[in-house]
Write a protein that holds these residues in place. Structure first.
Motif, PDB file in Angstrom:
ATOM      1  N   TRP A 146       0.856  -1.186   0.000  1.00  0.00           N
ATOM      2  CA  TRP A 146       0.000   0.000   0.000  1.00  0.00           C
ATOM      3  C   TRP A 146       0.888   1.231   0.000  1.00  0.00           C
ATOM      4  O   TRP A 146       1.499   1.560   1.015  1.00  0.00           O
ATOM      5  CB  TRP A 146      -0.897  -0.023   1.238  1.00  0.00           C
ATOM      6  N   ILE A 147       0.996   1.911  -1.147  1.00  0.00           N
ATOM      7  CA  ILE A 147       1.742   3.167  -1.221  1.00  0.00           C
ATOM      8  C   ILE A 147       0.782   4.272  -0.828  1.00  0.00           C
ATOM      9  O   ILE A 147      -0.205   4.535  -1.520  1.00  0.00           O
ATOM     10  CB  ILE A 147       2.303   3.406  -2.629  1.00  0.00           C
ATOM     11  N   ALA A 148       1.068   4.931   0.280  1.00  0.00           N
ATOM     12  CA  ALA A 148       0.103   5.862   0.867  1.00  0.00           C
ATOM     13  C   ALA A 148       0.820   7.067   1.445  1.00  0.00           C
ATOM     14  O   ALA A 148       2.034   7.055   1.659  1.00  0.00           O
ATOM     15  CB  ALA A 148      -0.703   5.159   1.956  1.00  0.00           C
ATOM     16  N   THR A 149       0.060   8.113   1.699  1.00  0.00           N
ATOM     17  CA  THR A 149       0.626   9.301   2.342  1.00  0.00           C
ATOM     18  C   THR A 149       0.709   9.096   3.850  1.00  0.00           C
ATOM     19  O   THR A 149       0.033   8.226   4.419  1.00  0.00           O
ATOM     20  CB  THR A 149      -0.226  10.539   2.048  1.00  0.00           C
ATOM     21  N   ALA A 150       1.500   9.929   4.486  1.00  0.00           N
ATOM     22  CA  ALA A 150       1.600   9.877   5.947  1.00  0.00           C
ATOM     23  C   ALA A 150       0.241  10.091   6.589  1.00  0.00           C
ATOM     24  O   ALA A 150      -0.121   9.401   7.557  1.00  0.00           O
ATOM     25  CB  ALA A 150       2.593  10.933   6.439  1.00  0.00           C
ATOM     26  N   SER A 151      -0.546  11.020   6.073  1.00  0.00           N
ATOM     27  CA  SER A 151      -1.854  11.309   6.668  1.00  0.00           C
ATOM     28  C   SER A 151      -2.776  10.107   6.588  1.00  0.00           C
ATOM     29  O   SER A 151      -3.511   9.802   7.543  1.00  0.00           O
ATOM     30  CB  SER A 151      -2.499  12.512   5.976  1.00  0.00           C
ATOM     31  N   ASP A 152      -2.736   9.389   5.456  1.00  0.00           N
ATOM     32  CA  ASP A 152      -3.583   8.200   5.319  1.00  0.00           C
ATOM     33  C   ASP A 152      -3.136   7.093   6.261  1.00  0.00           C
ATOM     34  O   ASP A 152      -3.960   6.412   6.886  1.00  0.00           O
ATOM     35  CB  ASP A 152      -3.563   7.698   3.877  1.00  0.00           C
ATOM     36  N   ILE A 153      -1.835   6.901   6.379  1.00  0.00           N
ATOM     37  CA  ILE A 153      -1.307   5.852   7.256  1.00  0.00           C
ATOM     38  C   ILE A 153      -1.631   6.166   8.712  1.00  0.00           C
ATOM     39  O   ILE A 153      -2.105   5.306   9.470  1.00  0.00           O
ATOM     40  CB  ILE A 153       0.212   5.697   7.047  1.00  0.00           C
ATOM     41  N   VAL A 154      -1.392   7.401   9.119  1.00  0.00           N
ATOM     42  CA  VAL A 154      -1.651   7.797  10.501  1.00  0.00           C
ATOM     43  C   VAL A 154      -3.144   7.727  10.807  1.00  0.00           C
ATOM     44  O   VAL A 154      -3.554   7.257  11.879  1.00  0.00           O
ATOM     45  CB  VAL A 154      -1.101   9.209  10.767  1.00  0.00           C
ATOM     46  N   GLY A 155      -3.982   8.183   9.877  1.00  0.00           N
ATOM     47  CA  GLY A 155      -5.423   8.112  10.096  1.00  0.00           C
ATOM     48  C   GLY A 155      -5.898   6.694  10.312  1.00  0.00           C
ATOM     49  O   GLY A 155      -6.711   6.423  11.212  1.00  0.00           O
ATOM     50  N   HIS A 156      -5.400   5.761   9.494  1.00  0.00           N
ATOM     51  CA  HIS A 156      -5.784   4.354   9.638  1.00  0.00           C
ATOM     52  C   HIS A 156      -5.299   3.796  10.974  1.00  0.00           C
ATOM     53  O   HIS A 156      -6.041   3.081  11.664  1.00  0.00           O
ATOM     54  CB  HIS A 156      -5.187   3.549   8.488  1.00  0.00           C
ATOM     55  N   TYR A 157      -4.072   4.136  11.348  1.00  0.00           N
ATOM     56  CA  TYR A 157      -3.514   3.628  12.604  1.00  0.00           C
ATOM     57  C   TYR A 157      -4.284   4.156  13.812  1.00  0.00           C
ATOM     58  O   TYR A 157      -4.613   3.391  14.732  1.00  0.00           O
ATOM     59  CB  TYR A 157      -2.037   4.008  12.703  1.00  0.00           C
ATOM     60  N   VAL A 158      -4.579   5.435  13.840  1.00  0.00           N
ATOM     61  CA  VAL A 158      -5.293   6.017  14.979  1.00  0.00           C
ATOM     62  C   VAL A 158      -6.670   5.395  15.119  1.00  0.00           C
ATOM     63  O   VAL A 158      -7.130   5.098  16.237  1.00  0.00           O
ATOM     64  CB  VAL A 158      -5.383   7.550  14.822  1.00  0.00           C
ATOM     65  N   GLU A 159      -7.323   5.163  14.027  1.00  0.00           N
ATOM     66  CA  GLU A 159      -8.680   4.605  14.063  1.00  0.00           C
ATOM     67  C   GLU A 159      -8.693   3.149  14.507  1.00  0.00           C
ATOM     68  O   GLU A 159      -9.639   2.715  15.183  1.00  0.00           O
ATOM     69  CB  GLU A 159      -9.327   4.730  12.686  1.00  0.00           C
ATOM     70  N   ASN A 160      -7.650   2.399  14.169  1.00  0.00           N
ATOM     71  CA  ASN A 160      -7.711   0.951  14.368  1.00  0.00           C
ATOM     72  C   ASN A 160      -6.758   0.369  15.405  1.00  0.00           C
ATOM     73  O   ASN A 160      -7.038  -0.709  15.937  1.00  0.00           O
ATOM     74  CB  ASN A 160      -7.435   0.249  13.026  1.00  0.00           C
ATOM     75  N   ASN A 161      -5.638   1.043  15.706  1.00  0.00           N
ATOM     76  CA  ASN A 161      -4.620   0.397  16.545  1.00  0.00           C
ATOM     77  C   ASN A 161      -4.055   1.260  17.661  1.00  0.00           C
ATOM     78  O   ASN A 161      -3.449   0.724  18.601  1.00  0.00           O
ATOM     79  CB  ASN A 161      -3.452  -0.099  15.683  1.00  0.00           C
ATOM     80  N   TYR A 162      -4.196   2.561  17.592  1.00  0.00           N
ATOM     81  CA  TYR A 162      -3.531   3.438  18.561  1.00  0.00           C
ATOM     82  C   TYR A 162      -3.926   3.089  19.995  1.00  0.00           C
ATOM     83  O   TYR A 162      -3.058   2.914  20.868  1.00  0.00           O
ATOM     84  CB  TYR A 162      -3.872   4.897  18.251  1.00  0.00           C
ATOM     85  N   ASP A 163      -5.219   2.994  20.266  1.00  0.00           N
ATOM     86  CA  ASP A 163      -5.675   2.762  21.642  1.00  0.00           C
ATOM     87  C   ASP A 163      -5.185   1.428  22.182  1.00  0.00           C
ATOM     88  O   ASP A 163      -4.756   1.334  23.345  1.00  0.00           O
ATOM     89  CB  ASP A 163      -7.202   2.832  21.712  1.00  0.00           C
ATOM     90  N   ASP A 164      -5.233   0.397  21.356  1.00  0.00           N
ATOM     91  CA  ASP A 164      -4.754  -0.915  21.804  1.00  0.00           C
ATOM     92  C   ASP A 164      -3.251  -0.885  22.089  1.00  0.00           C
ATOM     93  O   ASP A 164      -2.783  -1.468  23.077  1.00  0.00           O
ATOM     94  CB  ASP A 164      -5.049  -1.978  20.750  1.00  0.00           C
TER      95      ASP A 164
END
Length: 330
Positions: free
Chosen positions: A301-319
């Motif tokens: 997945w070639i993606a921007t920093a904003s897309d990667i960070v957005g996905h991470y915060v939504e799905n993995n940050y809290d865990d």
């Protein structure tokens, strides 16, 4: 057994009390910013569309001042200013190298995250237009690559960061979402000040192979998004004098290993690039080859920093934060 110095009327040395750091209390926390957590113990990241590796491609679009102002660190220590050789070499990147790289990125439709000396937007309107037309992600890299955060106090650094946002707002209407410190410099309070200004990610760390929580005062969310020194084209190609074929092979090996470990959770690969390095005529074909390799894999997945960070915060940050047992930094 007699220790050296014993006898001759001297008392025997107390070996235990001679230890300089007696372990009578636990050590202080190992990381007060980046709480430690083994990657094998964290809940796996699932990147979009089943990708095993998220790749963010980072062109460093920079400006080195011909006569930088005095500061705590001299960006041109080789010679009294001006250092024409170093200035001109970097200037080549904006005059020539950037445009050569642009052709490659367009050929492979690469969404770039620019590590941007924000003064570039004023000095080089042609470059600003091309980045804006492609909707590239813009990450702060300070005002110039000759002005550092080193030894700034809180107020000076706050003004510095706000000045960068002011320039970006004038050109795009929005502030920076993240930062790679100018010439990768920082102070102890940099993450806290970034969080105060609403930034979401900080790229200076190379401590992991996936995003991680970065603790700030007051508990504001900030993501450590690992940059790369290992695959950075400038030190590899210019300082270590690695041949282009070897550079591509190092990147390919890194990618293949991360893909093979994808069953344990999606990994992250950063490709830092510099127009004055990879944009040279004898090297540009290696950038083309590298982008071809990336585009040949459906699980990348070639993606921007904003897309990667957005996905991470939504799905993995809290865990990830909960797994460390960390509390907000005070």
């Amino acid at each position: 057994m007699q220790l050296p110095g014993e006898g001759r009327g001297r008392p025997a040395r107390d070996v235990v009390s001679a230890v300089p750091y007696p372990h009578e209390r636990p050590f202080a926390p190992l990381h007060d910013r980046l709480p430690y957590s083994p990657i094998v113990d964290r809940r796996p990241i699932e990147w979009p569309n089943g990708a095993r590796v998220a790749v963010w491609v980072v062109p460093n679009i920079e400006h080195y001042e011909y006569l930088p102002p005095p500061g705590p660190v001299d960006p041109y220590p080789r010679t009294p200013h001006p250092d024409v050789r170093k200035f001109a070499y970097h200037d080549y990147g904006n005059r020539v190298g950037f445009w050569r790289m642009l052709e490659v990125f367009d050929r492979y439709d690469v969404p770039c995250t620019v590590s941007l000396n924000v003064a570039v937007l004023d000095h080089y309107p042609e470059i600003a237009r091309e980045m804006r037309d492609r909707s590239w992600d813009l990450m702060s890299h300070g005002l110039y690559n000759t002005r550092y955060l080193t030894r700034m106090d809180d107020e000076q650094e706050r003004v510095f960061l706000e000045s960068c946002n002011t320039v970006l707002r004038r050109h795009t209407g929005r502030p920076f979402a993240g930062m790679l410190g100018p010439n990768i410099t920082a102070t102890e309070r940099t993450p806290d000040l970034m969080a105060e200004l609403g930034m979401r990610y900080y790229a200076d760390g190379v401590h992991d192979e996936r995003p991680t929580p970065l603790l700030t005062s007051g508990g504001a969310r900030l993501v450590a998004l690992p940059y790369s020194y290992e695959l950075n084209d400038a030190p590899l190609l210019m300082r270590s004098h690695v041949e282009g074929e070897v550079y591509v092979e190092l990147c390919r090996r890194q990618l293949e290993r991360l893909r093979s470990e994808g069953d344990g959770g999606g990994r992250l690969l950063c490709l830092p690039l510099h127009p004055f390095a990879i944009g040279q005529p004898h090297r540009i074909r290696y950038l083309d080859h590298l982008m071809e390799i990336l585009r040949s894999h459906d699980d990348v997945w070639i993606a921007t920093a904003s897309d990667i960070v957005g996905h991470y915060v939504e799905n993995n940050y809290d865990d990830d934060l909960a797994s460390t047992g960390s509390m907000p930094r005070v």
